[in-house]
Design a protein around this motif. Structure first.
Motif, PDB file in Angstrom:
ATOM      1  N   SER A 185      -5.637  -0.220  -9.564  1.00  0.00           N
ATOM      2  CA  SER A 185      -4.212  -0.171  -9.214  1.00  0.00           C
ATOM      3  C   SER A 185      -3.289  -0.558 -10.359  1.00  0.00           C
ATOM      4  N   ASN A 231      -0.120   0.446  -4.410  1.00  0.00           N
ATOM      5  CA  ASN A 231      -1.558   0.445  -4.706  1.00  0.00           C
ATOM      6  C   ASN A 231      -2.495   1.193  -3.754  1.00  0.00           C
ATOM      7  N   HIS A 232      -1.940   2.150  -3.050  1.00  0.00           N
ATOM      8  CA  HIS A 232      -2.811   3.118  -2.358  1.00  0.00           C
ATOM      9  C   HIS A 232      -2.050   4.444  -2.384  1.00  0.00           C
ATOM     10  N   GLN A 233      -0.856   4.420  -1.812  1.00  0.00           N
ATOM     11  CA  GLN A 233       0.086   5.507  -2.062  1.00  0.00           C
ATOM     12  C   GLN A 233       0.999   5.036  -3.195  1.00  0.00           C
ATOM     13  N   LEU A 234       1.336   5.965  -4.086  1.00  0.00           N
ATOM     14  CA  LEU A 234       2.205   5.626  -5.222  1.00  0.00           C
ATOM     15  C   LEU A 234       3.500   6.404  -5.123  1.00  0.00           C
ATOM     16  N   ASP A 292       0.789  -1.232   0.000  1.00  0.00           N
ATOM     17  CA  ASP A 292       0.000   0.000   0.000  1.00  0.00           C
ATOM     18  C   ASP A 292       0.818   1.277   0.000  1.00  0.00           C
TER      19      ASP A 292
END
Lengths: 189, 189
Positions: free
Chosen positions: B60, B27-30, B23
């Motif tokens: 994502s 796939n949440h923060q990039l 994450d």
């Protein structure tokens, strides 16, 4: 942003007086070169604002947010819809109505990725009634981070979201504002 | 890809024997810099295959697909979940089971953006049971485009998706393959 206007004129499809389809380059098929230019332009408008994080919402905000974040050299966080089982711990969330899908969804961000010390730039592809942007603003408020502003690719100037956000004192920068889609014609401000 | 392994070692969280949380960068923060490198590496592996389109699935997969597409200089198409009202005309679709959300979703791609003349590279962040990839393969088949291969960021080698796809003669390139997550330890192949 002239390049974007040109692309909208050439490839945008007016579905109704309120719906403009830009599926061929912005939110189903993506034109990487254009997305990069859009990202650069948004980043440029906020380059002196000390942005530490770009916040967007899945799915169609991600590409533009990433392009801007590459330029600003900060991370992107994208709010998730319908909290997946892997999202655990403290969470900020807001209820957002999707007019295209005609449903309410809860959007969520893990508290790990938005801190009170962050200076947040919200980015999204469209601004119409402002439902998504308002949800993201609510999440920034919950996190106690500082909201620097909102960067939008296409604003529908004939809908109230942009005005409502600006009335709250929020800086909203739209690369292109559509004045009207009446009679199948795209008119820019 | 050593940089990616290092990032997974430092920031990956083993949630269970089968779930690896990434994450904080994928796939949440990039992490834009890492995403760019990942995109370049996938693009590099398929640079001589005449790719004309990158196909992924929201949400994502979008960031990595865009980064690879920037390098390959071709458009990205992302399959949509739960067909929105703006997706009209002829559509290719497939049913995909999401193990993280524990639900079946129909993914759809407009026929406008996948043509029989296209050479398609499928890209996704994770490959485990292969549900999403198989759905995208099915969509490529419907479109009669040529499938060049599949580029994956993290494959879970202990789950069957990768093997099943390779058994079908599909070229699957994973930047990193996790052999085991047993006892909270990340072991790479």
């Amino acid at each position: 942003m002239e390049l974007l206007k040109q692309k909208i004129r050439e490839h945008g499809i007016v579905v109704s007086d309120t719906v403009l389809k830009v599926d061929s380059f912005l939110n189903h098929q993506l034109d990487p070169e254009l997305i990069l230019e859009i990202g650069k332009e948004i980043a440029n408008r906020f380059k002196n604002d000390g942005v530490t994080k770009v916040l967007t919402i899945e799915a169609s905000g991600i590409a533009v947010a990433l392009a801007a974040a590459m330029e600003l050299k900060v991370p992107v966080v994208f709010a998730k819809k319908n909290k997946p089982s892997t999202l655990q711990g403290q969470i900020y969330s807001a209820l957002v109505h999707s007019f295209t899908k005609n449903e309410d969804v809860t959007i969520s961000v893990s508290a790990n990725y938005l801190k009170p010390s962050d200076r947040v730039l919200i980015i999204d592809d469209f601004l119409a009634m402002g439902a998504a942007s308002k949800g993201l603003v609510e999440i920034v408020r919950q996190s106690k981070a500082r909201l620097v502003g909102i960067g939008i690719v296409i604003e529908k100037g004939f809908q109230s979201g942009g005005q409502e956000l600006r009335n709250q004192g929020i800086r909203v920068e739209s690369l292109v504002t559509v004045k009207s889609l009446a009679s199948g014609q795209i008119e820019f401000c």
